[in-house]
Design a protein around this motif. Structure first.
Motif, mmCIF file in Angstrom:
data_model
loop_
_atom_site.group_PDB
_atom_site.id
_atom_site.type_symbol
_atom_site.label_atom_id
_atom_site.label_comp_id
_atom_site.label_asym_id
_atom_site.label_seq_id
_atom_site.Cartn_x
_atom_site.Cartn_y
_atom_site.Cartn_z
ATOM 1 N N PRO A 1 0.818 -1.218 0.000
ATOM 2 C CA PRO A 1 0.000 0.000 0.000
ATOM 3 C C PRO A 1 0.853 1.271 0.000
ATOM 4 O O PRO A 1 2.055 1.231 0.268
ATOM 5 N N SER B 1 -7.590 1.223 -2.802
ATOM 6 C CA SER B 1 -8.414 0.899 -1.632
ATOM 7 C C SER B 1 -7.589 0.517 -0.405
ATOM 8 O O SER B 1 -8.113 0.505 0.710
ATOM 9 N N ASP B 2 -6.320 0.184 -0.596
ATOM 10 C CA ASP B 2 -5.460 -0.132 0.546
ATOM 11 C C ASP B 2 -4.596 1.054 0.975
ATOM 12 O O ASP B 2 -3.819 0.937 1.927
ATOM 13 N N ASP B 3 -4.714 2.171 0.272
ATOM 14 C CA ASP B 3 -3.871 3.330 0.534
ATOM 15 C C ASP B 3 -4.511 4.245 1.573
ATOM 16 O O ASP B 3 -5.735 4.259 1.747
ATOM 17 N N THR C 1 -9.901 5.080 -0.720
ATOM 18 C CA THR C 1 -8.680 5.532 -0.056
ATOM 19 C C THR C 1 -9.035 6.248 1.248
ATOM 20 O O THR C 1 -9.897 7.126 1.264
ATOM 21 N N GLY D 1 -5.279 -1.171 7.517
ATOM 22 C CA GLY D 1 -5.340 -2.565 7.133
ATOM 23 C C GLY D 1 -4.744 -3.480 8.182
ATOM 24 O O GLY D 1 -4.160 -4.522 7.864
#
Length: 448
Positions: free
Chosen positions: A223, A258-260, A281, A364
């Motif tokens: 990420p 979406s993982d940032d 985000t 996450g």
């Protein structure tokens, strides 16, 4: 089973309810086995110390939560933890001159030993104020990882990249170091450490290096974490040079996923909020730092209304000047109301969620919720204090009245990090002495 029971307190549940419940933890798995009568398989406990399947938990250790509130461990979703050495070093200046005239020259004199000493001090401070997970962007991250492992905390770590003012060789080396750190440290500390590629910002990292680094991070499944829209000085140059706003630029270089998660997000317009929501985000709100540096008021209520995951961060201790997420909750609620011109905006339950589940989701990382099957990351807040009496609404107290010093116990991954205000994983006196000496020596070197 090697179990831990947190007994006699009230528990903040994921839906905002507060129930009188014991919490049973499987220390070997690092997860919550049961909350009151509820178990991970959806059944009910058969009695004290026994699961619905009839298995004795045989708790080997207990934590007394009598008169307290058991909450998810707090998440400090953006900080530069070793900057504890620069606490109070340079105050009352706007961001750009503060960085260029004071902070960056001091950071240039930092040694890996300094970073480790500062990180230890930050870890100690966070454990004592109920934080169990944090995201850190800094240097000498192998030393920070060592501290995380010793302290028993959970973290997402990354080497911060700055390419401005560097020749091509040094700039590329900085990018490569961040990518290498992300690869080498991921999964360290028995899985409690995860990593990210961390360019400092879209104005301090050249486009060529940003594109290349992001592409390599994507290929590796890593990420992205960076500062975005913190001040108008981070927005205007991008608009002037590219004819687009920073979040559009981030999307253009592939850094909007979406993982940032992006820090600050103070100067966002409606189109950028929509882009962030569409991409999934997250934004990490750092209200104390934003106020101290006069960066502005982030549109937190608008972000939440749009469906953006919003977390809380302290930023570094040089611009805050502490790592107490309780302070951040209060600041976020107050500033959010001013920004929205609405006393109902960013209510107590929202900032508590931002400091717990929102932070875990943004990073996450496991944690952020007290429920069967969740990571056993929690804190017990002692409500028996004059400034917390009477307790009409414990969630209100968390947001508006509680302090880090009200935390009685801290648990991460099923392990007790602090019991009755005594930190068990770090030698508090030695940590403070080492950090004070390192800070003094650092200032002397900068002044030479």
């Amino acid at each position: 089973m090697n179990a831990l029971r947190v007994t006699g307190g009230r528990v903040l549940r994921p839906d905002g309810r507060v129930t009188e419940s014991d919490v049973t933890i499987d220390r070997d798995a690092g997860t919550i086995l049961a909350v009151g009568e509820e178990t991970a398989d959806g059944g009910e406990t058969a009695g004290s110390g026994e699961t619905a399947a009839g298995e004795r938990t045989a708790a080997e250790e207990t934590l007394d939560a009598d008169g307290g509130l058991v909450i998810p461990g707090l998440v400090n979703a953006h900080t530069h933890v070793a900057m504890t050495l620069l606490r109070g070093y340079a105050d009352d200046k706007p961001l750009d001159p503060w960085l260029r005239e004071d902070i960056w020259p001091a950071e240039a004199a930092l040694t890996p030993d300094d970073v480790e000493a500062g990180a230890e001090l930050g870890a100690l401070e966070m454990i004592r104020s109920g934080t169990t997970a944090f995201a850190d962007m800094y240097f000498a991250m192998d030393r920070v990882a060592d501290v995380v492992e010793r302290a028993g905390l959970r973290a997402r770590l990354g080497h911060g990249v700055v390419t401005v003012g560097k020749d091509e060789g040094d700039a590329r080396a900085d990018v490569e170091e961040s990518l290498a750190v992300a690869s080498e440290l991921d999964g360290a500390a028995d899985g409690r450490i995860r990593t990210a590629f961390m360019p400092h910002s879209m104005t301090t990292v050249g486009e060529e290096y940003l594109r290349e680094g992001v592409a390599e991070a994507r290929e590796a499944g890593v990420p992205i974490h960076l500062h975005a829209n913190e001040t108008t000085d981070e927005v205007d140059p991008i608009v002037d040079e590219r004819g687009e706003r920073p979040i559009a630029y981030a999307a253009d270089v592939g850094a909007l996923g979406s993982d940032d998660f992006f820090a600050h997000g103070v100067h966002l317009d409606g189109s950028e909020i929509d882009r962030l929501a569409g991409a999934g985000t997250a934004v990490v709100h750092c209200p104390a730092s934003n106020m101290k540096l006069a960066s502005g008021m982030a549109p937190v209520q608008r972000l939440r209304d749009a469906g953006v995951t919003v977390a809380l961060g302290t930023d570094g201790a040089a611009s805050n000047n502490d790592l107490d997420v309780f302070d951040e909750m209060r600041d976020a609620a107050m500033l959010g109301k001013l920004a929205a011109d609405d006393a109902a905006a960013v209510p107590a339950e929202a900032v508590v969620e931002m400091a717990t589940a929102g932070g875990a989701d943004a990073l996450g990382l496991p944690g952020g919720r007290i429920e069967p099957g969740a990571a056993a990351d929690l804190a017990v807040v002692d409500l028996d204090a004059p400034h917390l009496t009477p307790v009409h609404d414990p969630v209100s107290h968390l947001a508006y009245a509680a302090r880090g010093s009200d935390v009685r116990h801290t648990v991460c991954d099923g392990e007790v990090l602090m019991r009755d205000r005594e930190v068990l994983t770090l030698d508090a006196d030695a940590v403070q002495e080492r950090a004070a000496t390192a800070a003094s020596d650092l200032v002397d070197r900068v002044g030479e």
